[in-house]
Scaffold this motif. Sequence first.
Motif, PDB file in Angstrom:
ATOM      1  N   SER A  24     -26.005   7.898  39.145  1.00 25.47           N
ATOM      2  CA  SER A  24     -24.990   8.395  40.082  1.00 25.47           C
ATOM      3  C   SER A  24     -23.660   7.727  39.830  1.00 25.47           C
ATOM      4  O   SER A  24     -23.754   6.410  39.477  1.00 25.47           O
ATOM      5  CB  SER A  24     -25.084   8.708  41.439  1.00 25.47           C
ATOM      6  OG  SER A  24     -25.241   7.492  42.013  1.00 25.47           O
ATOM      7  N   ALA A  26     -20.594   5.355  39.877  1.00 25.74           N
ATOM      8  CA  ALA A  26     -20.377   3.887  40.804  1.00 25.74           C
ATOM      9  C   ALA A  26     -19.258   4.228  41.707  1.00 25.74           C
ATOM     10  O   ALA A  26     -18.336   4.822  41.256  1.00 25.74           O
ATOM     11  CB  ALA A  26     -20.095   2.688  39.589  1.00 25.74           C
ATOM     12  N   THR A  27     -19.337   3.572  42.918  1.00 26.52           N
ATOM     13  CA  THR A  27     -18.313   3.668  43.747  1.00 26.52           C
ATOM     14  C   THR A  27     -17.414   2.415  43.512  1.00 26.52           C
ATOM     15  O   THR A  27     -17.708   1.169  43.571  1.00 26.52           O
ATOM     16  CB  THR A  27     -18.878   3.516  45.210  1.00 26.52           C
ATOM     17  OG1 THR A  27     -20.008   4.290  45.453  1.00 26.52           O
ATOM     18  CG2 THR A  27     -17.734   3.301  46.162  1.00 26.52           C
ATOM     19  N   VAL A  75     -17.159  -2.938  42.503  1.00 22.84           N
ATOM     20  CA  VAL A  75     -17.932  -1.674  41.929  1.00 22.84           C
ATOM     21  C   VAL A  75     -19.513  -1.751  42.848  1.00 22.84           C
ATOM     22  O   VAL A  75     -20.104  -3.044  43.009  1.00 22.84           O
ATOM     23  CB  VAL A  75     -18.561  -1.718  40.536  1.00 22.84           C
ATOM     24  CG1 VAL A  75     -19.279  -0.907  40.090  1.00 22.84           C
ATOM     25  CG2 VAL A  75     -17.044  -1.804  39.570  1.00 22.84           C
ATOM     26  N   ASP A  76     -19.546  -0.578  43.473  1.00 23.24           N
ATOM     27  CA  ASP A  76     -20.865  -0.493  44.379  1.00 23.24           C
ATOM     28  C   ASP A  76     -20.827  -1.664  45.257  1.00 23.24           C
ATOM     29  O   ASP A  76     -21.816  -2.263  45.682  1.00 23.24           O
ATOM     30  CB  ASP A  76     -22.110  -0.309  43.448  1.00 23.24           C
ATOM     31  CG  ASP A  76     -22.318   0.976  42.909  1.00 23.24           C
ATOM     32  OD1 ASP A  76     -21.419   1.980  43.307  1.00 23.24           O
ATOM     33  OD2 ASP A  76     -23.009   0.844  41.787  1.00 23.24           O
ATOM     34  N   TRP A 128     -18.112  -6.166  35.139  1.00 27.52           N
ATOM     35  CA  TRP A 128     -18.864  -5.963  36.459  1.00 27.52           C
ATOM     36  C   TRP A 128     -20.452  -6.031  35.766  1.00 27.52           C
ATOM     37  O   TRP A 128     -20.843  -5.361  34.970  1.00 27.52           O
ATOM     38  CB  TRP A 128     -18.712  -4.766  37.219  1.00 27.52           C
ATOM     39  CG  TRP A 128     -19.738  -4.645  38.474  1.00 27.52           C
ATOM     40  CD1 TRP A 128     -19.413  -5.314  39.645  1.00 27.52           C
ATOM     41  CD2 TRP A 128     -20.876  -3.794  38.575  1.00 27.52           C
ATOM     42  NE1 TRP A 128     -20.426  -4.916  40.632  1.00 27.52           N
ATOM     43  CE2 TRP A 128     -21.085  -3.991  39.826  1.00 27.52           C
ATOM     44  CE3 TRP A 128     -21.583  -2.822  37.789  1.00 27.52           C
ATOM     45  CZ2 TRP A 128     -22.291  -3.186  40.460  1.00 27.52           C
ATOM     46  CZ3 TRP A 128     -22.582  -2.282  38.020  1.00 27.52           C
ATOM     47  CH2 TRP A 128     -22.871  -2.499  39.620  1.00 27.52           C
ATOM     48  N   GLY A 183     -21.004   2.635  33.847  1.00 28.32           N
ATOM     49  CA  GLY A 183     -22.154   1.926  34.125  1.00 28.32           C
ATOM     50  C   GLY A 183     -23.258   1.729  33.062  1.00 28.32           C
ATOM     51  O   GLY A 183     -23.588   2.209  32.079  1.00 28.32           O
TER      52      GLY A 183
END
Length: 183
Positions: A24, A26-27, A75-76, A128, A183
């Motif tokens: 899914s 990434a936030t 990130v996440d 990241w 990602g």
Amino acid sequence: MKKVASVALAVAAVAALNIPVPASAATIKVEYVYSGTVKESGSEFTCPTGQVMTGRSHNGDENANTTYQCSWILVDGVRVDVFTGEWFGYAKESRSNFSTPLDQAIVGRRHYGDENGATEYKTGALYWQGQQVRISNRTWTGSYTESGHTTQAGFNQVMTGRNHSGDENGKTQYQYGTVTFAG
């Protein structure tokens, strides 16, 4: 029935290839954490380690103060690493036009003197967990009068450029880009 069978065969073929299913999205979160103020003429400002520039305000001429805003990128929920380089983009302030290299954000600015003095920038590459973070959809703001303005990055954006012409009554624009991670 024939259509259902061919779809089932296609799904089975993809599964047999062991193609990973994408995770899914990434936030991403750009979180303001620090501001610093310096006298515009003869100033050098760099965001604290791990932070990038997300805003700037200035009121007055070269003897007045400039305030910079810096933010972390997460990130996440995990902070992005910012790898900074050297100062570059040397230009006369009264006709400066700077944009960072691809996928980099501004992390510092220095300026000497008045509108005839030099301005330079320091940029940072974003990573990241060993993977590069991207900056997309770069857009320029409208023009601000340099001697009385405040600018702030939009949602999940970072500063990627600045353009100025003239003296303190001249116009300044900023370029912002959106942080993304595949990602």
